[in-house]
Write an enzyme that holds these catalytic residues in place. Structure first.
Site, mmCIF file in Angstrom:
data_model
loop_
_atom_site.group_PDB
_atom_site.id
_atom_site.type_symbol
_atom_site.label_atom_id
_atom_site.label_comp_id
_atom_site.label_asym_id
_atom_site.label_seq_id
_atom_site.Cartn_x
_atom_site.Cartn_y
_atom_site.Cartn_z
ATOM 1 N N ARG A 232 49.199 72.210 54.992
ATOM 2 C CA ARG A 232 50.554 71.764 54.690
ATOM 3 C C ARG A 232 51.451 72.101 55.881
ATOM 4 O O ARG A 232 51.303 73.157 56.497
ATOM 5 C CB ARG A 232 51.107 72.449 53.435
ATOM 6 C CG ARG A 232 50.531 71.927 52.123
ATOM 7 C CD ARG A 232 50.993 70.508 51.840
ATOM 8 N NE ARG A 232 50.576 70.035 50.527
ATOM 9 C CZ ARG A 232 49.449 69.390 50.277
ATOM 10 N NH1 ARG A 232 48.590 69.163 51.269
ATOM 11 N NH2 ARG A 232 49.163 68.971 49.058
ATOM 12 N N GLU A 260 56.645 63.790 58.198
ATOM 13 C CA GLU A 260 55.739 62.893 57.492
ATOM 14 C C GLU A 260 56.488 62.027 56.470
ATOM 15 O O GLU A 260 57.239 62.558 55.648
ATOM 16 C CB GLU A 260 54.691 63.746 56.770
ATOM 17 C CG GLU A 260 53.591 62.974 56.110
ATOM 18 C CD GLU A 260 52.573 63.917 55.471
ATOM 19 O OE1 GLU A 260 52.011 63.543 54.438
ATOM 20 O OE2 GLU A 260 52.363 65.023 56.017
ATOM 21 N N HIS A 283 47.881 62.026 57.171
ATOM 22 C CA HIS A 283 47.642 62.819 55.952
ATOM 23 C C HIS A 283 46.500 62.196 55.144
ATOM 24 O O HIS A 283 46.658 61.841 53.975
ATOM 25 C CB HIS A 283 48.913 62.925 55.096
ATOM 26 C CG HIS A 283 48.865 64.096 54.149
ATOM 27 N ND1 HIS A 283 49.978 64.736 53.682
ATOM 28 C CD2 HIS A 283 47.809 64.735 53.572
ATOM 29 C CE1 HIS A 283 49.633 65.720 52.869
ATOM 30 N NE2 HIS A 283 48.323 65.741 52.790
#
Length: 400
Positions: A232, A260, A283
């Site tokens: 993360r 992101e 991701h």
């Protein structure tokens, strides 16, 4: 029960849920206010999400009793709000471990062999073998792992295949466990960074890991080291990472980052990708067919067991320890109304029940109830229980 699936989910998984006896509403583009409206309008009992955020507004006012995160992390769900509304949160840990480990090594190799630059030059019609023949190689290098759970252990196995030695730190890693895994245990993330050529992050995001990889950890990396994050973005001090890449030649391979986009498509606004030393992916750590099929199977298992038994596998928001201070043990005949007498007297005494279970003995003549309460019922309440129900065999009160 009605299940609302608000992210992409395999058709086979949807069919399995229907076979389990639930109604499925599938709308993978839902998010934000539209998700909240759909939860309320459909009267969904169960919500399934992958990366879609589930805020407090979505959890309030509807009929939801379970949210399943079709993946491992659950930081996109407002867990305190769910707990306040009595909504279970469950996840699918370990089902994407291999996929994330594979991407981790894809990023390491892409950095070491400068694969993105190679490809870009070839597509532009440029040949530069002399420039790209300077890779360091991975054999005999040291990999540093921050987090040695299921994903970290999958990365560990692949590191051995490449002939790398491994140093590690993990919140619960003991010297005995480190020895059994044949890794060198370090006392802190900073010590791992100082000892490795490649630092890879594999911890879940929580209050204890936010900014775990701070400036001091990144400063401990040797110039030219590789940094990999498939966990993360919030685990890493993003400003310090940017400066490490810009000023100290650290090379970063990132599947997660601060800029992101929240949806499936969008624009990227993260300055770290303006630097030559940073590469990234979208991701996609868990996004292999194998991982998604495994996650779908686990999601279906969780929902099926909940529908059939009322129990929730992998529930992450149940209290590890209740506020109970005493245990009331009631041996009684298995007859109607016995526990009603017990609970009514607890109510009159202002005693709250935290947990309870009632176990019936073979033959269904007698049973025992174990009732965790947040205070000691006065003797008068215990006497009233006995007086109200002659089917109570014995009462005992234990301090926890």
């Amino acid at each position: 029960m009605k299940v609302l699936i608000a992210d992409k989910f395999p058709e086979g998984g949807q069919a399995a849920l229907v076979r389990a006896g639930v109604e499925v509403v599938y709308d993978p583009e839902l998010n934000g206010a539209a998700l909240t409206a759909e939860v309320h309008s459909t009267g969904a009992d169960i919500l399934v999400v992958r990366g879609t955020k589930v805020p407090a507004a979505t959890l309030a006012g509807g009929r939801l009793s379970l949210v399943v995160r079709a993946g491992a992390g659950y930081d996109t769900i407002d867990v305190p709000a769910a707990s306040a509304h009595g909504i279970y949160i469950a996840n699918c840990p370990g089902k994407n471990s291999i996929a994330v480990a594979e991407l981790t090594f894809a990023l390491i190799l892409a950095l070491d062999r400068r694969i993105p630059d190679n490809v870009a030059d070839l597509k532009a019609g440029r040949w530069n073998k002399a420039e790209y023949s300077k890779a360091r190689g991975l054999f005999s290098r040291t990999l540093g792992l921050i987090g040695l759970g299921r994903i970290g252990q999958e990365v560990l196995g692949r590191a051995r295949a490449f002939g790398m030695s491994v140093v590690a730190w993990s919140p619960s890693l003991t010297p005995q466990r480190a020895a059994s895994l044949s890794v060198q245990l370090k006392a802190s993330p900073t010590e791992v960074a100082a000892a490795c050529d490649v630092l890879s992050i594999h911890v879940a995001l929580n209050s204890g890991t936010r900014d775990l990889i701070h400036r001091g950890v990144l400063d401990a990396l040797r110039p030219g080291s590789y940094f990999i994050n498939t966990a993360r973005a919030e685990v890493v001090d993003q400003a310090a990472l940017y400066e490490a890449v810009r000023d100290r030649g650290i090379r970063a391979g990132l599947d997660v980052f601060a800029g992101e986009p929240s949806g499936g498509v969008g624009t990227v606004e993260d300055r770290i990708f303006e630097l030559d030393g940073a590469i990234g992916t979208h991701h996609i750590g868990a996004s292999t067919e194998q991982a998604q099929e495994a996650i779908a199977e686990e999601t279906e298992r969780i929902i099926r067991e909940y529908v059939q038994t009322g129990r929730v596998p992998n529930a992450i928001n149940l209290a590890k320890k209740s506020p109970a201070t005493h245990l009331l043990v009631v041996h009684h005949y298995d007859r109607v109304g016995v526990l009603s007498a017990v609970f009514s007297q607890l109510k009159y005494a202002g005693i709250n029940v935290q947990e309870t279970e009632n176990i019936v003995f073979e033959g269904a003549t007698a049973a025992v109830a174990r009732i965790h309460v947040d205070g000691a019922p006065p003797q008068s309440a215990l006497d009233a229980m006995r007086a109200e129900s002659p089917d109570i065999i014995e009462l005992s009160l234990l301090k926890l």
